[in-house]
Design an enzyme around this catalytic site. Sequence first.
Site, PDB file in Angstrom:
ATOM      1  N   ASP A  36      41.088  40.179  44.212  1.00 44.98           N
ATOM      2  CA  ASP A  36      39.803  39.805  43.617  1.00 44.98           C
ATOM      3  C   ASP A  36      40.001  39.141  42.268  1.00 44.98           C
ATOM      4  O   ASP A  36      40.980  39.375  41.576  1.00 44.98           O
ATOM      5  CB  ASP A  36      38.954  41.064  43.397  1.00 44.98           C
ATOM      6  CG  ASP A  36      38.110  41.387  44.605  1.00 44.98           C
ATOM      7  OD1 ASP A  36      38.137  40.603  45.558  1.00 44.98           O
ATOM      8  OD2 ASP A  36      37.428  42.434  44.577  1.00 44.98           O
ATOM      9  N   LYS A  58      39.632  31.688  44.902  1.00 45.13           N
ATOM     10  CA  LYS A  58      39.986  30.257  44.986  1.00 45.13           C
ATOM     11  C   LYS A  58      40.839  30.039  46.206  1.00 45.13           C
ATOM     12  O   LYS A  58      42.048  30.246  46.159  1.00 45.13           O
ATOM     13  CB  LYS A  58      40.905  29.847  43.815  1.00 45.13           C
ATOM     14  CG  LYS A  58      40.430  30.028  42.455  1.00 45.13           C
ATOM     15  CD  LYS A  58      41.458  29.347  41.545  1.00 45.13           C
ATOM     16  CE  LYS A  58      41.565  30.088  40.238  1.00 45.13           C
ATOM     17  NZ  LYS A  58      42.839  30.060  39.607  1.00 45.13           N
ATOM     18  N   MET A 173      26.661  45.963  37.815  1.00 50.46           N
ATOM     19  CA  MET A 173      26.096  44.638  38.102  1.00 50.46           C
ATOM     20  C   MET A 173      24.699  44.484  37.501  1.00 50.46           C
ATOM     21  O   MET A 173      23.824  43.874  38.109  1.00 50.46           O
ATOM     22  CB  MET A 173      26.041  44.388  39.615  1.00 50.46           C
ATOM     23  CG  MET A 173      27.421  44.294  40.230  1.00 50.46           C
ATOM     24  SD  MET A 173      27.374  43.958  41.995  1.00 50.46           S
ATOM     25  CE  MET A 173      26.981  45.562  42.651  1.00 50.46           C
TER      26      MET A 173
HETATM   27  N1  SAH Z   1      34.252  48.077  43.314  1.00 50.12           N
HETATM   28  C1  SAH Z   1      34.043  47.953  41.901  1.00 50.12           C
HETATM   29  C2  SAH Z   1      32.650  47.426  41.565  1.00 50.12           C
HETATM   30  C3  SAH Z   1      32.439  46.031  42.046  1.00 50.12           C
HETATM   31  S1  SAH Z   1      30.870  45.396  41.562  1.00 50.12           S
HETATM   32  C4  SAH Z   1      34.291  49.297  41.240  1.00 50.12           C
HETATM   33  O1  SAH Z   1      34.402  50.321  41.921  1.00 50.12           O
HETATM   34  O2  SAH Z   1      34.400  49.340  40.028  1.00 50.12           O
HETATM   35  C5  SAH Z   1      31.221  44.616  40.037  1.00 50.12           C
HETATM   36  C6  SAH Z   1      30.596  45.384  38.905  1.00 50.12           C
HETATM   37  O3  SAH Z   1      31.438  46.469  38.535  1.00 50.12           O
HETATM   38  C7  SAH Z   1      30.424  44.593  37.635  1.00 50.12           C
HETATM   39  O4  SAH Z   1      29.250  43.833  37.667  1.00 50.12           O
HETATM   40  C8  SAH Z   1      30.338  45.687  36.607  1.00 50.12           C
HETATM   41  O5  SAH Z   1      29.086  46.300  36.594  1.00 50.12           O
HETATM   42  C9  SAH Z   1      31.313  46.692  37.163  1.00 50.12           C
HETATM   43  N2  SAH Z   1      32.648  46.562  36.562  1.00 50.12           N
HETATM   44  C10 SAH Z   1      33.770  46.134  37.137  1.00 50.12           C
HETATM   45  N3  SAH Z   1      34.806  46.187  36.283  1.00 50.12           N
HETATM   46  C11 SAH Z   1      34.306  46.685  35.127  1.00 50.12           C
HETATM   47  C12 SAH Z   1      34.869  47.002  33.861  1.00 50.12           C
HETATM   48  N4  SAH Z   1      36.168  46.806  33.608  1.00 50.12           N
HETATM   49  N5  SAH Z   1      34.064  47.517  32.914  1.00 50.12           N
HETATM   50  C13 SAH Z   1      32.756  47.732  33.154  1.00 50.12           C
HETATM   51  N6  SAH Z   1      32.189  47.449  34.332  1.00 50.12           N
HETATM   52  C14 SAH Z   1      32.936  46.938  35.298  1.00 50.12           C
END
Ligand code: SAH
Length: 503
Positions: A36, A58, A173
């Site tokens: 990702d 990409k 998100m």
């Molecule tokens: N599967 C991922 C979430 C994917 S959705 C997980 O379990 O973390 C993507 C969202 O995750 C982003 O919009 C944000 O809200 C959150 N996110 C991902 N990485 C982050 C980070 N390092 N710090 C804060 N929020 C994060």
Amino acid sequence: MSEGRVYLVGAGPGDPDLLTLKGLRLLREADVVVYDRLIDKRLLDHCKSDAELVDAGKFPDGRGRSQSHINNLLVTSAREGKRVVRLKGGDPFVFGRGGEEVEALREAGIPFEVTPGVTSAVAAPAYAGIPLTHRDYSSAFTVITGSVAPGRQDMEHDWTVIAKMPGTLVILMGWRQLAEIADALIVAGKPKNTPAAVVSWGATVHQKSASGSLDTIAEVAKRAGLGAPAAIIVGDVARMHDRLNWYEEMPLFGRRIVVTRTRQQAGRLSALLAELGAHVLEIPAIEVQRLDEFSDLDLCLRSLADFDWIVFTSANAVRAVCDRLIEIGMDIRAFHGLRVAVVGKATALALLARGVKADLVPSSAVSRRLGEELVEQGIAGRNVLLPRSEIASEELPRILSAGGAVVRQVDAYRTVLPTESREMAKEAFSEGVDAVTFASSSSVNNMLELLDGDASYLSEVAVACIGPVTAEAASGRGLKVDIVAKEATIASLIESLVEHFSE
Ligand code: SAH
């Protein structure tokens, strides 16, 4: 052909050390890795050198990121008998569309496994000092997506239900709609002074966090310069952020530091820097390789009894000599009767690990001091064996010969510049680096060679050297040296870096 398989692996939220041990094993064994956009590229350093690495954001043919392309790629690669790792940010089954991917795999009859990861829903608050549950404040937590915007009739959350949920609310998100979400919660009955916090880029070098209350948080977070990706935390526990925000307080937090050492040696320095919160970029500037031709070294080793001293100028020389001894059917007992000198503590320790205590460690870890102190010992007429790399400097043998010693230099290992480092180095410096560390003169020379001799890559970077000789080498190549460790040790180098950045 063996059967292919797809492994959905959670990469964790950012800090590459938050990968699970099982995830690490799968990455090491993967033939194909589809990753990702948000994952830390350092995770890919674990992959086999011939693994196919595909950025799911990409595709090479220019097609945009689309779930069906990703699904197709997973299926096709697995059908070719490959071990495919689908590396996803956080946890694969928390808002990661992991469910859709495994449905597609099942439909295509491809075997799969899922390895959970640390989700940002838990990690981002943790790295900002916010416990999601707490005996006094919260006995539950709920994770929702904020991308289902208030006002979107088809999929909208029932905010009256969400506002009444007990405990802590975590919204992923939701950065773009933060103000609307906060309003929706207040309208639905959540008190407007409910504590709230936002953590963006949690568990990464870019982490920023801010806290306030439901009615102020959107404004506060924007003013503090936060942005996506962000986790939003609503509930009494968010109040603890002010007191417990531990990660951003670390002495080297947020600093991007390049470590130039050999692959074999970088580990400790990198680990210690990371422990202090630094984002470490390891660039292998020297790679130690076996000799092609051992006859000279073997001859010396078989006649060790003819020498009075053996002098080691690096831990690599210790390893090369001791390994070769074993390979030719000898062992450390061949050192019997020999006096042993080493350039510094690290070399002394490498030797100690092989069961030999050095007779001489100079008062400072530079080869000039080593030479002078050996001469003070009275080495006139003595036979001195100096196993070293092909490109070693001439200073030490010159001092020893001037002191009357009969010096036999012999190549024990080779050093080469890893070609893939060129791109890595230029990319790192172009993206911005706070400090670069040099633990030897040759690493200075090698780094500049990787950068095609262009010292301007380092003009904005703090240059940190392990000792005066390395510093001299750096100045000689046109670098401005900002930091020189007080003692020529890793610990002292780190201390000097911390001091530099706390000023
Ligand atoms: N599967 C991922 C979430 C994917 S959705 C997980 O379990 O973390 C993507 C969202 O995750 C982003 O919009 C944000 O809200 C959150 N996110 C991902 N990485 C982050 C980070 N390092 N710090 C804060 N929020 C994060």
